[in-house]
Design an enzyme around this catalytic site. Structure first.
Site, PDB file in Angstrom:
ATOM      1  CG  ASP A  25      -7.116   4.771  -4.006  1.00  0.00           C
ATOM      2  OD1 ASP A  25      -8.333   4.824  -4.311  1.00  0.00           O
ATOM      3  OD2 ASP A  25      -6.313   4.027  -4.582  1.00  0.00           O
ATOM      4  CB  CYS A  83     -14.440   4.071 -13.155  1.00  0.00           C
ATOM      5  SG  CYS A  83     -15.321   5.635 -13.112  1.00  0.00           S
ATOM      6  CD  GLU A 128      -3.004  -0.783  -0.047  1.00  0.00           C
ATOM      7  OE1 GLU A 128      -3.035   0.323  -0.613  1.00  0.00           O
ATOM      8  OE2 GLU A 128      -3.707  -1.741  -0.418  1.00  0.00           O
ATOM      9  CE1 TYR A 171      -6.245   3.273  -0.287  1.00  0.00           C
ATOM     10  CE2 TYR A 171      -3.905   3.439   0.262  1.00  0.00           C
ATOM     11  CZ  TYR A 171      -4.936   2.858  -0.458  1.00  0.00           C
ATOM     12  OH  TYR A 171      -4.663   1.835  -1.317  1.00  0.00           O
TER      13      TYR A 171
HETATM   14  S1  SF4 Z   1     -20.451   4.292 -16.359  1.00  0.00           S
HETATM   15 FE1  SF4 Z   1     -18.472   5.202 -16.782  1.00  0.00          FE
HETATM   16  S2  SF4 Z   1     -18.264   6.801 -15.251  1.00  0.00           S
HETATM   17 FE2  SF4 Z   1     -19.893   5.477 -14.550  1.00  0.00          FE
HETATM   18  S3  SF4 Z   1     -18.890   3.990 -13.214  1.00  0.00           S
HETATM   19 FE3  SF4 Z   1     -18.940   3.101 -15.255  1.00  0.00          FE
HETATM   20  S4  SF4 Z   1     -16.989   3.666 -16.169  1.00  0.00           S
HETATM   21 FE4  SF4 Z   1     -17.276   4.996 -14.395  1.00  0.00          FE
END
Ligand code: SF4
Length: 351
Positions: free
Chosen positions: A136, A190, A35, A118
């Site tokens: 994080d 994401c 970590e 964290y």
């Molecule tokens: S839809 Fe796009 S912005 Fe929303 S959690 Fe999924 S990857 Fe992230």
């Protein structure tokens, strides 16, 4: 709170998690090392450092007995060197105060040097199965987008809101997997730029996606002003018997790169006039290095002194030859100059 989100995240993690050594252990020491290394460092770069580090220091005892110089040398190139210094201090405390056994209590973990909320959350959840969130940058981004949080995530208010959401979402049976799932989801799915919304298993519930604000979230407060600093380095070469040596300096002040080595440094530079015993060999190109709140630009002046330097008889300065370079931890910028310009120059002079 839609608990399906937690379930989907855990399922996604089961299918997509990268095979990494610290995911195969519940040893709090190994989780701590991973970590700390992974803060501010990408997994691809951190992996090699992790493997080398735990090979050399496989447990608290071996780390607690190491010297600071040795630990900093292991850390060379990773940056944010206070992480290494703090780990060493914490290892000594665990060794002395806890008999070498990592504390299992969240508040005791949090008291250790260099461990913030964290890291304490990550260790408590992964190693001890306790339901503490580990928040994080990846986690903040995912939560901000999923729940449409538009308060700056680097403000106290934003962090508090995200922490509240995490406390509601966390899986009490698998808190460690939950924390790792959300971090991994942020790193692989994401992502900061070009998140994989089209194939995202959470797109149906994602506020940012549903309202077309994916590129607007998370909001960051950019109040902190960057300091600009210019360093002028003096690289003094000389001969000690037959070996070419150069002066390095230990940075002892309360500043960046503490207890690492660089060269004598000047804020203003004056020429050595017509001193024939001193020869300017080379003025380097400008090296730039970006730190969180500082932009360093540095230039190096390589001088050759015909008689071995006597000017800097101070414990801060050490004369070393190329063969001893691997004993001293250098900041990345200094190491780059040594490899790119100083070593070729020394080689030319020795040939
Ligand atoms: S839809 Fe796009 S912005 Fe929303 S959690 Fe999924 S990857 Fe992230």
């Amino acid at each position: 709170m839609d608990m399906n989100i937690t379930k989907i995240l855990l399922e996604w993690y089961g299918d997509h998690k990268r095979d990494l050594p610290w995911r195969k252990t519940r040893d709090p020491y190994l989780i701590w090392v991973s970590e700390i290394i992974l803060q501010q460092t990408r997994v691809e770069q951190g992996l090699e450092y992790y493997l080398n580090f735990v090979d050399k220091y496989p447990d608290i005892r071996s780390l607690a007995r190491a010297s600071e110089q040795e630990v900093l040398k292991m850390w060379q190139g990773l940056g944010y060197y206070s992480r290494a210094r703090n780990m060493l201090s914490a290892a000594k405390i665990i060794f002395v105060d806890y008999g070498g056994t990592f504390p299992a209590d969240y508040n005791n973990i949090l008291k250790l040097k260099g461990i913030g909320q964290y890291t304490a959350g990550a260790i408590a959840s992964i190693a001890f199965n306790q339901p503490f969130p580990a928040m994080d940058g990846n986690v903040k981004r995912v939560i901000s987008r999923l729940f449409g949080v538009d308060t700056p995530v680097n403000s106290g208010k934003g962090a508090k809101r995200i922490n509240e959401i995490l406390l509601e979402m966390i899986d009490h049976h698998k808190p460690g997997d939950f924390n790792q799932a959300i971090m991994e989801f942020g790193a692989l799915n994401c992502k900061p730029k070009n998140p994989l919304c089209d194939t995202c298993p959470l797109s149906h519930a994602c506020q940012a996606h549903l309202s077309g604000r994916v590129d607007k979230l998370p909001v960051m407060d950019r109040k902190i002003k960057q300091k600009r600093r210019s360093f002028h380095y003096l690289v003094m070469l000389s001969k000690n018997k037959k070996e070419l040596v150069f002066m390095i300096r230990k940075r002892t002040g309360n500043d960046i790169w503490k207890n690492m080595y660089d060269f004598p440094e000047l804020e203003t530079f004056e020429s050595y006039k017509n001193n024939s015993r001193v020869k300017l060999i080379k003025t380097s190109s400008v090296y730039k290095h970006q730190l969180t709140h500082q932009l360093i630009s540095a230039k190096f002046y390589i001088y050759y002194f015909r008689s071995l330097f006597t000017v800097h008889r101070s414990p801060e300065y050490i004369a070393i030859g190329p063969g001893q370079l691997d004993q001293y931890p250098f900041p990345r910028l200094i190491d780059k100059f040594i490899q790119q310009e100083l070593m070729p120059e020394i080689k030319k002079m020795q040939d």
